[in-house]
Design an enzyme around this catalytic site. Structure first.
Site, short mmCIF file in Angstrom:
data_model
loop_
_atom_site.label_atom_id
_atom_site.label_comp_id
_atom_site.label_asym_id
_atom_site.label_seq_id
_atom_site.Cartn_x
_atom_site.Cartn_y
_atom_site.Cartn_z
N PRO A 190 0.84 -1.21 0.00
CA PRO A 190 0.00 0.00 0.00
C PRO A 190 0.87 1.26 0.00
O PRO A 190 1.04 1.94 1.02
CB PRO A 190 -0.82 -0.14 1.28
N THR A 250 0.72 4.29 -1.18
CA THR A 250 0.26 5.64 -0.85
C THR A 250 0.06 5.79 0.65
O THR A 250 0.31 6.85 1.21
CB THR A 250 -1.02 6.01 -1.61
N ASP A 251 -0.41 4.73 1.31
CA ASP A 251 -0.51 4.77 2.77
C ASP A 251 0.87 4.99 3.40
O ASP A 251 1.03 5.87 4.26
CB ASP A 251 -1.08 3.44 3.29
N ILE A 252 1.82 4.17 3.00
CA ILE A 252 3.15 4.25 3.60
C ILE A 252 3.82 5.57 3.29
O ILE A 252 4.40 6.23 4.16
CB ILE A 252 4.00 3.06 3.13
N GLY A 283 2.39 8.45 5.23
CA GLY A 283 2.90 8.46 6.60
C GLY A 283 4.29 9.04 6.70
O GLY A 283 4.60 9.80 7.62
#
Length: 400
Positions: free
Chosen positions: A168, A170-172, A175
């Site tokens: 994932p 874009t999540d990482i 963050g």
């Protein structure tokens, strides 16, 4: 706890699943005291991302939240909001990744909190950011990968179904970008005492990963498509099949191209006008691959990697995740470390990817069990035993 360049910084994490917890994880590994505030009814949804689990604890949750302290708190109740404000009085940073408007409905939005805590750095992560026509949309990595262009450039090649990146991303990346923003805002706070809002999103994280392809599109007016493992600007720069697996070749500049020809024993290709310069190799990339691929299939990956290393050509094996975790460079860089979890026991987690010469960070410990540190955190905030028991009795907090 608190070893690293951010020792003494306190972070309140009102975040769940991944993007916000990645931000807290990064700050925690660099020494910040990260207090994870979970919802009273079951906590972070990643606790239910099973299988796999270890002794009943979600492996995914333990990965994303190691090194944090945990408290379960009812933020919908006046008493719970009062507890949060007590925690914020000693905090430098608040992280949240709720859907737009949620914190405002709770009376805990940035404009409200900045009046009470002018030095607070308020970090908001969301699907699309806190402004613009999509500000109130829910966002997930899959959606962000599609809308940011990533899925259009990922996959085997033209005419194939759209494909997302395996992790994932874009999540990482969101963050990590959020942690970068928090550190920039903290630098400003050290100079002025002034806090501020930090706002990033999965959508913007995906866009930042398209630098090469966006440069091509902006220059040509043509949207590039997927190229498998190949590079949109340099060749040969991709994976090749060997007699027993796959290896990657990074002969991206002229020097390495000529070195590669020497290793393969096909120096005559240097005189082939189709492959003379990078521009030519990109224009004839399929023919280039067809000329090189049969040679790699003649020997094992180990044999080729040894020869490529000796010849000075950047190359590497294509490892699965378990092989990566056992790789000597992974271990030498402490990217797999052991922690002791109160329920799961001795276990492994990933390490800190940034090294510091003077203030080394480290994984501060395991992820918290649900409500594990509630009593300790409240005591630090000035609550006595009777007050803590009263909050437990009315269901404002859950304790281990």
């Amino acid at each position: 706890m608190g070893q690293g360049p951010l020792a003494g910084v306190r972070v309140i994490e009102l975040a769940h699943i991944m993007a916000g917890p990645v931000c807290g994880l990064m700050l925690g590994d660099m020494g910040a005291d990260v207090i994870k505030v979970e919802k009273i009814d079951g906590g972070d949804d990643t606790r239910r991302s099973v299988p796999p689990s270890i002794e009943g604890e979600s492996a995914a949750y333990m990965m994303m939240n190691r090194g944090k302290r945990g408290i379960a708190l009812d933020l919908k109740s006046p008493e719970g909001k009062a507890v949060l404000r007590r925690l914020l009085a000693d905090a430098d940073v608040l992280i949240e990744n709720y859907r737009g408007g949620t914190m405002e409905k709770l009376g805990l939005g940035y404009e409200t909190l900045r009046q009470e805590f002018p030095g607070l750095i308020y970090c908001a992560l969301s699907g699309f950011g806190r402004t613009g026509p999509y500000a109130d949309r829910a966002g997930f990595d899959l959606v962000a990968q599609g809308m940011s262009g990533l899925m259009s450039i990922t996959g085997e090649g033209p005419g194939r179904p759209p494909m997302k990146c395996g992790p994932p991303v874009t999540d990482i990346t969101a963050g990590i970008l959020a942690a970068m923003g928090v550190l920039a805002a903290y630098t400003h706070k050290l100079k002025t005492g002034e806090g501020q809002a930090v706002d990033t999103s999965l959508f913007e994280a995906g866009i930042t990963l398209t630098y090469w392809q966006s440069a091509i599109a902006m220059a040509t007016g043509v949207a590039p498509g997927p190229m498998g493992s190949a590079h949109p600007l340099n060749a040969p720069y991709e994976a090749f099949e060997t007699a027993d697996g796959w290896i990657t070749i990074g002969a991206a500049n002229q020097t390495n191209w000529l070195r590669l020809l020497g290793v393969l024993g096909v120096e005559e290709l240097a005189n082939d006008p189709r492959f003379a310069a990078n521009r030519d190799r990109m224009a004839h990339r399929e023919e280039l691959v067809a000329a090189l691929a049969p040679h790699f299939r003649k020997e094992s990956s180990e044999s080729w990697l040894a020869r490529l290393e000796e010849g000075g050509v950047p190359a590497g094996p294509v490892l699965d995740v378990l092989a990566m975790q056992r790789d000597p460079q992974t271990l030498a860089r402490e990217m797999v470390v052991d922690v002791d979890h109160p329920k799961a026991g001795r276990m492994q987690t990933l390490g800190l990817p940034v090294k510091f010469s003077q203030t080394p960070g480290q994984v501060q410990g395991p992820a918290p069990t649900f409500g594990q540190h509630g009593r300790t955190i409240l005591a630090e905030a000035g609550y006595d035993d009777a007050a803590i028991e009263a909050l437990v009795a009315i269901g404002v907090i859950r304790v281990a």
